[in-house]
Design a protein around this motif. Structure first.
Motif, PDB file in Angstrom:
ATOM      1  N   THR A  32      -5.716  -8.933  -4.061  1.00 40.80           N
ATOM      2  CA  THR A  32      -4.765  -8.305  -4.748  1.00 40.80           C
ATOM      3  C   THR A  32      -3.531  -8.711  -5.144  1.00 40.80           C
ATOM      4  O   THR A  32      -3.015  -8.344  -6.342  1.00 40.80           O
ATOM      5  CB  THR A  32      -3.908  -7.233  -3.280  1.00 40.80           C
ATOM      6  OG1 THR A  32      -5.404  -6.495  -2.591  1.00 40.80           O
ATOM      7  CG2 THR A  32      -2.983  -6.144  -3.719  1.00 40.80           C
ATOM      8  N   GLU A  33      -3.088 -10.134  -4.652  1.00 35.56           N
ATOM      9  CA  GLU A  33      -2.192 -10.685  -5.150  1.00 35.56           C
ATOM     10  C   GLU A  33      -2.603 -11.349  -6.555  1.00 35.56           C
ATOM     11  O   GLU A  33      -1.823 -11.216  -7.581  1.00 35.56           O
ATOM     12  CB  GLU A  33      -1.837 -11.971  -4.229  1.00 35.56           C
ATOM     13  CG  GLU A  33      -0.698 -12.878  -4.853  1.00 35.56           C
ATOM     14  CD  GLU A  33      -0.128 -14.082  -3.735  1.00 35.56           C
ATOM     15  OE1 GLU A  33       0.595 -14.714  -3.848  1.00 35.56           O
ATOM     16  OE2 GLU A  33      -1.178 -14.164  -2.775  1.00 35.56           O
ATOM     17  N   SER A  34      -3.904 -11.705  -6.683  1.00 40.77           N
ATOM     18  CA  SER A  34      -4.251 -12.177  -7.947  1.00 40.77           C
ATOM     19  C   SER A  34      -4.338 -10.933  -8.998  1.00 40.77           C
ATOM     20  O   SER A  34      -3.942 -11.311 -10.193  1.00 40.77           O
ATOM     21  CB  SER A  34      -5.664 -12.707  -7.723  1.00 40.77           C
ATOM     22  OG  SER A  34      -6.132 -13.076  -8.946  1.00 40.77           O
ATOM     23  N   TYR A  35      -4.470  -9.866  -8.650  1.00 42.60           N
ATOM     24  CA  TYR A  35      -4.666  -8.814  -9.331  1.00 42.60           C
ATOM     25  C   TYR A  35      -3.297  -8.316 -10.085  1.00 42.60           C
ATOM     26  O   TYR A  35      -3.298  -8.341 -11.177  1.00 42.60           O
ATOM     27  CB  TYR A  35      -5.259  -7.746  -8.611  1.00 42.60           C
ATOM     28  CG  TYR A  35      -5.629  -6.273  -9.333  1.00 42.60           C
ATOM     29  CD1 TYR A  35      -6.458  -6.055 -10.213  1.00 42.60           C
ATOM     30  CD2 TYR A  35      -5.061  -5.088  -8.999  1.00 42.60           C
ATOM     31  CE1 TYR A  35      -6.797  -4.901 -10.885  1.00 42.60           C
ATOM     32  CE2 TYR A  35      -5.275  -4.026  -9.571  1.00 42.60           C
ATOM     33  CZ  TYR A  35      -6.256  -3.764 -10.436  1.00 42.60           C
ATOM     34  OH  TYR A  35      -6.505  -2.536 -11.276  1.00 42.60           O
ATOM     35  N   ASP A  76     -11.370  -1.165   7.125  1.00 47.02           N
ATOM     36  CA  ASP A  76     -11.224   0.238   8.007  1.00 47.02           C
ATOM     37  C   ASP A  76      -9.769   0.527   7.789  1.00 47.02           C
ATOM     38  O   ASP A  76      -9.528   1.765   7.625  1.00 47.02           O
ATOM     39  CB  ASP A  76     -11.479  -0.323   9.599  1.00 47.02           C
ATOM     40  CG  ASP A  76     -12.933  -0.282   9.731  1.00 47.02           C
ATOM     41  OD1 ASP A  76     -13.853  -0.008   9.120  1.00 47.02           O
ATOM     42  OD2 ASP A  76     -13.318  -1.413  10.793  1.00 47.02           O
ATOM     43  N   ASP A  77      -8.991  -0.437   7.857  1.00 51.31           N
ATOM     44  CA  ASP A  77      -7.203  -0.025   7.578  1.00 51.31           C
ATOM     45  C   ASP A  77      -6.954  -0.378   6.264  1.00 51.31           C
ATOM     46  O   ASP A  77      -6.633  -1.804   6.092  1.00 51.31           O
ATOM     47  CB  ASP A  77      -6.498  -0.939   8.724  1.00 51.31           C
ATOM     48  CG  ASP A  77      -5.178  -0.498   8.482  1.00 51.31           C
ATOM     49  OD1 ASP A  77      -4.604   0.484   7.998  1.00 51.31           O
ATOM     50  OD2 ASP A  77      -4.176  -1.116   9.274  1.00 51.31           O
ATOM     51  N   LYS A  78      -7.210   0.525   5.369  1.00 47.61           N
ATOM     52  CA  LYS A  78      -6.885  -0.049   3.830  1.00 47.61           C
ATOM     53  C   LYS A  78      -5.910   0.623   3.126  1.00 47.61           C
ATOM     54  O   LYS A  78      -5.653   0.589   1.791  1.00 47.61           O
ATOM     55  CB  LYS A  78      -8.245   0.335   3.129  1.00 47.61           C
ATOM     56  CG  LYS A  78      -8.636   1.756   3.090  1.00 47.61           C
ATOM     57  CD  LYS A  78     -10.105   1.779   2.555  1.00 47.61           C
ATOM     58  CE  LYS A  78     -10.932   3.207   2.900  1.00 47.61           C
ATOM     59  NZ  LYS A  78     -12.138   3.115   2.204  1.00 47.61           N
ATOM     60  N   GLU A  82      -4.563   0.277  -0.658  1.00 46.56           N
ATOM     61  CA  GLU A  82      -4.822   1.121  -1.680  1.00 46.56           C
ATOM     62  C   GLU A  82      -3.415   1.303  -2.299  1.00 46.56           C
ATOM     63  O   GLU A  82      -3.321   1.729  -3.448  1.00 46.56           O
ATOM     64  CB  GLU A  82      -5.528   2.294  -1.023  1.00 46.56           C
ATOM     65  CG  GLU A  82      -6.801   2.101  -0.593  1.00 46.56           C
ATOM     66  CD  GLU A  82      -7.376   3.455  -0.095  1.00 46.56           C
ATOM     67  OE1 GLU A  82      -6.686   4.472   0.605  1.00 46.56           O
ATOM     68  OE2 GLU A  82      -8.539   3.698  -0.288  1.00 46.56           O
ATOM     69  N   LYS A  83      -2.505   1.486  -1.655  1.00 43.12           N
ATOM     70  CA  LYS A  83      -1.106   1.544  -2.280  1.00 43.12           C
ATOM     71  C   LYS A  83      -0.622   0.615  -3.177  1.00 43.12           C
ATOM     72  O   LYS A  83      -0.172   1.031  -4.460  1.00 43.12           O
ATOM     73  CB  LYS A  83      -0.126   1.810  -1.159  1.00 43.12           C
ATOM     74  CG  LYS A  83      -0.156   3.172  -0.425  1.00 43.12           C
ATOM     75  CD  LYS A  83       0.936   3.157   0.660  1.00 43.12           C
ATOM     76  CE  LYS A  83       0.964   4.428   1.565  1.00 43.12           C
ATOM     77  NZ  LYS A  83       1.931   4.517   2.728  1.00 43.12           N
ATOM     78  N   LYS A  84      -0.841  -0.631  -2.770  1.00 46.18           N
ATOM     79  CA  LYS A  84      -0.602  -1.582  -3.755  1.00 46.18           C
ATOM     80  C   LYS A  84      -1.422  -1.658  -4.925  1.00 46.18           C
ATOM     81  O   LYS A  84      -1.026  -2.099  -6.013  1.00 46.18           O
ATOM     82  CB  LYS A  84      -0.897  -3.212  -2.842  1.00 46.18           C
ATOM     83  CG  LYS A  84       0.004  -3.534  -2.014  1.00 46.18           C
ATOM     84  CD  LYS A  84      -0.115  -4.499  -1.173  1.00 46.18           C
ATOM     85  CE  LYS A  84       0.827  -4.894  -0.211  1.00 46.18           C
ATOM     86  NZ  LYS A  84       0.740  -6.228   0.672  1.00 46.18           N
ATOM     87  N   GLY A  89      -2.134  -0.259 -10.732  1.00 42.26           N
ATOM     88  CA  GLY A  89      -2.718   0.544 -11.711  1.00 42.26           C
ATOM     89  C   GLY A  89      -1.812   1.308 -12.602  1.00 42.26           C
ATOM     90  O   GLY A  89      -2.135   1.524 -13.660  1.00 42.26           O
ATOM     91  N   ILE A  90      -0.889   1.663 -11.885  1.00 42.86           N
ATOM     92  CA  ILE A  90       0.468   2.564 -12.743  1.00 42.86           C
ATOM     93  C   ILE A  90       0.914   1.656 -13.428  1.00 42.86           C
ATOM     94  O   ILE A  90       1.159   1.987 -14.936  1.00 42.86           O
ATOM     95  CB  ILE A  90       1.298   3.299 -11.666  1.00 42.86           C
ATOM     96  CG1 ILE A  90       0.521   4.312 -10.791  1.00 42.86           C
ATOM     97  CG2 ILE A  90       2.327   3.651 -12.450  1.00 42.86           C
ATOM     98  CD1 ILE A  90       1.437   4.858  -9.775  1.00 42.86           C
ATOM     99  N   ARG A  91       1.376   0.466 -13.153  1.00 42.21           N
ATOM    100  CA  ARG A  91       2.112  -0.348 -14.032  1.00 42.21           C
ATOM    101  C   ARG A  91       0.937  -0.813 -15.446  1.00 42.21           C
ATOM    102  O   ARG A  91       1.427  -0.682 -16.456  1.00 42.21           O
ATOM    103  CB  ARG A  91       2.281  -1.893 -13.367  1.00 42.21           C
ATOM    104  CG  ARG A  91       3.571  -1.740 -12.279  1.00 42.21           C
ATOM    105  CD  ARG A  91       3.514  -2.948 -11.536  1.00 42.21           C
ATOM    106  NE  ARG A  91       3.794  -4.188 -12.469  1.00 42.21           N
ATOM    107  CZ  ARG A  91       3.162  -5.294 -12.079  1.00 42.21           C
ATOM    108  NH1 ARG A  91       2.486  -5.650 -11.000  1.00 42.21           N
ATOM    109  NH2 ARG A  91       3.252  -6.297 -12.928  1.00 42.21           N
TER     110      ARG A  91
END
Length: 220
Positions: A32-35, A76-78, A82-84, A89-91
């Motif tokens: 996520t950080e790399s993304y 399981d706890d995502k 998903e918010k990040k 994606g919006i950016r």
């Protein structure tokens, strides 16, 4: 002793599962950080450079998106991830809109330059309205190429194309006034006059036709 082994074995399995979950979470955090950083790096590049390799960039971003989404789905706890993921994606969509606008501008300029080089030859440079490279020895050939090319492509030009072509034609005419004083022969001048008589009605009729076609398409 056997009774002790069973709880220990169960504890080991649980610990292993927790460890696997932790490893997956760490993996997703890094991805996520790399993304996000990948998108940050794109926004720092010049838009012209981004446009020149846009297809490659879009494919790479889509691949990173798919890979990260698959990894998040294994958690399981995502919710937080998903918010990040959605925020990046919006950016990206905002960034993509800006790039596609710039790409359209660059593509239009390139198409315009290609058209103008067809009209006047390879010596024509972008935004050349002075035609200083045109002289008494080559001006007839320039007019001839211009009129011949217009005649060949007249059915493909839009109303906007015709307006730009007319401006270039008038700029070439202005250059002709200078060239006449530099020793343009009367023979070449007569041939140029014939080409001008050929262009004038072709411009009027075809520009009118292009405008009518655009109006008809707008009504659909």
């Amino acid at each position: 002793m056997k009774n002790l082994i069973k709880p220990f074995a169960l504890f080991s399995i649980v610990a292993l599962l927790i460890s696997c979950k932790d490893e997956q979470q760490v993996k997703v955090e890094k991805l996520t950080e790399s993304y996000s950083k990948y998108l940050d790096s794109l926004t720092l590049e010049k838009s012209e450079e981004i446009v020149s390799k846009w297809n490659e960039i879009e494919n790479e971003f889509n691949n990173k998106t798919t890979a990260l989404k698959n990894e998040i789905n294994q958690l399981d706890d995502k919710d937080d991830f998903e918010k990040k993921f959605a925020a990046v994606g919006i950016r990206y969509e905002d960034f993509k809109k800006d790039i596609l606008v710039k790409k359209a501008e660059i593509d239009a300029k390139n198409a315009q330059l290609t058209r103008n080089k067809e009209l006047f030859g390879s010596q024509f440079i972008h935004d050349d309205m002075k035609f200083e490279w045109v002289n008494k020895d080559n001006i007839l050939a320039v007019y001839d190429q211009f009129v011949t090319t217009v005649q060949k492509n007249k059915d493909t030009y839009s109303r906007e194309d015709w307006d730009e072509i007319k401006l270039l034609y008038e700029a070439l005419d202005s250059r002709k006034n200078t060239v006449e004083k530099q020793g343009l022969t009367s023979k070449d001048n007569m041939k140029i006059a014939g080409l001008k008589l050929k262009f004038a009605p072709m411009y009027t009729v075809n520009r009118m036709g292009a405008k009518s076609e655009e109006n008809a398409n707008a009504k659909k």
